[in-house]
Design an enzyme around this catalytic site. Structure first.
Site, PDB file in Angstrom:
ATOM      1  CG  ASP A   1     -18.464  65.071 -20.411  1.00 37.14           C
ATOM      2  OD1 ASP A   1     -18.225  66.110 -21.046  1.00 37.14           O
ATOM      3  OD2 ASP A   1     -18.371  63.926 -20.901  1.00 37.14           O
TER       4      ASP A   1
ATOM      5  CD  GLU B   1     -20.652  69.260 -22.109  1.00 38.30           C
ATOM      6  OE1 GLU B   1     -19.856  69.857 -22.855  1.00 38.30           O
ATOM      7  OE2 GLU B   1     -20.517  68.074 -21.791  1.00 38.30           O
TER       8      GLU B   1
END
Length: 697
Positions: free
Chosen positions: A334, A370
């Site tokens: 993330d 990401e």
């Protein structure tokens, strides 16, 4: 760590003056003993306690200066979680005692609160890591070029599943159910990506509104599965390992979505639960000139300081732990740009990325970034080093835009080729581009064709949260409708985007439930909806059987034809030596696309030549030759089947204008196929039939 005779406790803190180990009863309610950790070696406080067994409940109290203006926030009145704890018990009860400062004090976070937080915070549990792995349950890595990812939420996927016992719904045990695993496997996917499963905290402001942190991007423990995902909370780790083993038995990989970029302690006004009270100045990035305040490149209040060697060690220790002890197959990071962010900004040769690139354990698993954060220069798609894959939002936006009618052939073509304009450097491969149309964050596929606008009213933020740039189209009516023509168009648009996803070069990722048209009622930011808005409704799966069949057809085609998952980027450059183009872009006339057509046309073909060089060796390939036709016009387009070397016969494999599997039908080069409005077709080149033998005289 328990060694069978006792437990060795160790805690890094460069700036503490004393560390107490606090032991509790089995329920974590009563503090029974405090033990000073007697040794301080290389900035690590440690001590061995004999005759402690698994199940022991504990926490830390850390002493040191409370000087927020210098970055220090030690407060021994606050019980702290061990960053390396393998299990937790209890949940956070929001009370003002959980804060290191006195809420409401005139000098705010500069004040010092003396209340004990122990009654209100979760505790750590000593675990027995023993687990009997069968050989077949250990990792069997799926090659990147064969990978198809399926993103799901542990709780939401089985919470309403009729075949899962009620007490197991929404848990690791529920996800291990044979019916659940058999269904996932039937889709043809190879790898399941789980939304965060590490221990996390529900934000106070959400609980005050009757909501919760459903997605789990609010981590407080990097080594422990969240007990709320376990049918038996005290055996959460064992249950997690059992789930991994069952997926591996079915030949499926498990990838964890991990959050190492921030923690749930927030900024200077947040609670003191672990890192902030252990060594705030080491664990977090603080403003260089005003260390009272936090650098907030994550948008959550704080940023984990991966420039500190002990913090980076903690993160890499965590990653290795999940690989070696629980056999997970990879990680999706993330806000991955944070991991490569040094004090001077993003650096794809950062300490963390270099550590991962040479690590003998992490080098064996899938690493997916990401590639963005909220910091300066935070958008870094394509900039991660070799060995990493990245979420490619350019594919998402362009695929949505093309089928909506906003984008043209020239915009979509590079995305169909694994975005070589972004990723084709440093020897990276097409699989580096993780392609997706929808993920947990945003509209579901059904909602993408059902709503023009977001409908996030249930989040309690006056519909101001979530992106307004969805590139969605409701096909004429906002929300559900009984209009048969609109429903038919919506179903075709879903097939179009699924077809684009699974027939493109790169690594496809499918959002769980999209294969049968799951809806979130127009909510494109359901992070706080632990209810029917987010949970997978399996009644919809029954109604969406034809779409499931279509997805299964697509994945079967992808597995059958290696040309759809090449390990070399398609370039369209003519190979003089072999006399071949790997990809030819075809106008509806059957001729090659001209320069002027790229900016205006919304109907075109992609001819992938199976004879193209498949490896670095200069020799022809022997794969099938495929033609994919994309028509996003609102009217049918007669498409001339192009001529190609090797045969003039083509077979139609797939047409998104057909709700069910098509009957095999053959065409010859020069024939015109009526590409329906807003539709996609797939043809395969067939061998020419043998010439008839001359008649015997």
């Amino acid at each position: 760590m328990w060694d069978g005779k006792g437990v060795n406790f160790a805690l890094f803190s460069a700036n503490a003056t004393r560390v107490e180990l606090c032991l509790f009863d089995e329920e974590g309610k009563e503090e029974r003993q405090r033990i000073d950790l007697p040794e301080f070696t290389d900035e690590i406080w440690h001590g061995y306690v004999p005759r402690l067994d698994p199940g022991t409940v504990y926490g830390y109290r850390v002493y040191g200066p409370y000087e927020p203006e210098k970055g220090h926030r030690f407060n021994h009145n606050k019980l702290l979680l061990d960053p390396y704890a393998r299990a937790h018990i209890g949940s956070l009860t929001w009370d003002d005692a959980c804060f290191g400062y006195t809420i409401g004090a005139e000098n705010a976070d500069l004040s010092f609160d003396e209340r004990d937080s122990a009654p209100f915070v979760p505790k750590c549990v000593v675990v027995d890591p023993t687990f009997e792995w069968r050989q077949e349950s250990r990792r069997h890595q799926v090659p990147w070029d064969r990978t198809i990812i399926y993103e799901l939420h542990v709780r939401g996927y089985t919470k309403l599943h009729p075949k899962v016992p009620k007490r197991q719904r929404g848990t690791f045990a529920g996800l291990s159910n044979p019916e659940v695993i058999a269904y996932i496997r039937s889709l043809g996917v190879t790898s399941v990506e789980l939304l965060p499963v590490f221990t996390f905290v529900n934000d106070r402001h959400l609980l005050d509104k009757g909501l919760t942190d459903y997605w789990g991007y609010n981590t407080i423990g990097f080594f422990a599965p969240d007990p709320r995902y376990a049918a038996q909370q005290r055996t959460a780790l064992q249950e997690f390992k059992e789930m991994i083993a069952r997926f591996h038995d079915a030949g499926l990989e498990v990838i964890l979505d991990v959050v190492y970029n921030h923690t749930s302690e927030g900024n200077e006004m947040g609670p003191t639960l672990s890192f902030k009270g252990i060594d705030n100045a080491s664990y977090y990035r603080l403003m260089p000139d005003k260390p009272r305040y936090y650098i907030n490149d994550t948008g959550t209040g704080n940023t984990v300081n991966l420039s500190h060697p002990r913090v980076m060690q903690m993160v890499t220790d965590s990653l290795r732990y999940w690989v070696q002890e629980t056999e997970v197959d990879g990680f999706r990071f993330d806000l991955g740009t944070i991991l490569a962010r040094e004090p001077n900004g993003f650096d794809n040769k950062s300490g963390f990325l270099k550590t991962c690139s040479q690590d003998p354990v992490l080098g064996t698993v899938k690493l997916i970034a990401e590639p963005w954060d909220l910091g300066p220069g935070g958008y870094q798609v394509g900039e991660f080093p070799p060995g990493w894959a990245e979420w490619n939002d350019k594919f998402r936006d362009t695929t949505r835009g093309f089928w909506k009618g906003d984008d043209t052939a020239g915009t979509l073509a590079p995305r169909l080729c694994a975005s070589g304009d972004v990723f084709d450097r440093h020897g990276r491969k097409p699989w580096s581009s993780v392609n997706f149309v929808t993920v947990h964050d945003g509209f579901t596929l059904n909602d993408l064709v059902t709503y023009n606008d977001k409908h996030n009213e249930a989040n309690g933020e006056d519909n101001k949260d979530g992106s307004s740039n969805n590139r969605s189209w409701n096909c004429g009516v906002e929300g559900p409708t009984r209009d048969a023509q609109i429903c038919k168009l919506r179903e075709r648009q879903m097939r179009n985007m699924l077809g684009t996803l699974l027939l493109s070069q790169g690594t496809p990722m499918l959002l769980a439930g999209d294969e049968f048209g799951r809806t979130q009622q127009g909510n494109n930011n359901a992070y706080c909806q632990d209810n029917e808005i987010s949970w997978v409704n399996w009644k919809t799966a029954t109604k969406g059987r034809s779409l499931i069949d279509f997805v299964q057809q697509l994945t079967e085609i992808r597995h059958r034809y290696p040309i759809l998952r090449r390990n070399r980027f398609l370039t369209g450059i003519f190979n003089e030596e072999l006399g071949i183009k790997d990809v030819t872009w075809v106008h509806p006339s059957g001729e090659e696309m001209k320069e002027e057509s790229w900016k205006t046309d919304r109907c075109f073909g992609m001819l992938i030549d199976g004879r193209a060089q498949p490896t670095g060796l200069r020799r022809r390939g022997s794969d099938a030759t495929l033609l994919i036709v994309f028509n996003s016009y609102h009217e049918p387009v007669p498409f001339a089947i192009p001529a190609t070397v090797g045969s003039e016969h083509w077979s139609l494999l797939l047409d998104t204008n057909k709700a069910s599997a098509i009957q095999a039908k053959s065409f010859k080069s020069g024939d015109k196929y009526d590409a329906a409005a807003r539709s996609l077709q797939l043809f395969v080149l067939s061998p020419d039939p043998p010439a008839p033998e001359p008649a015997q005289v």
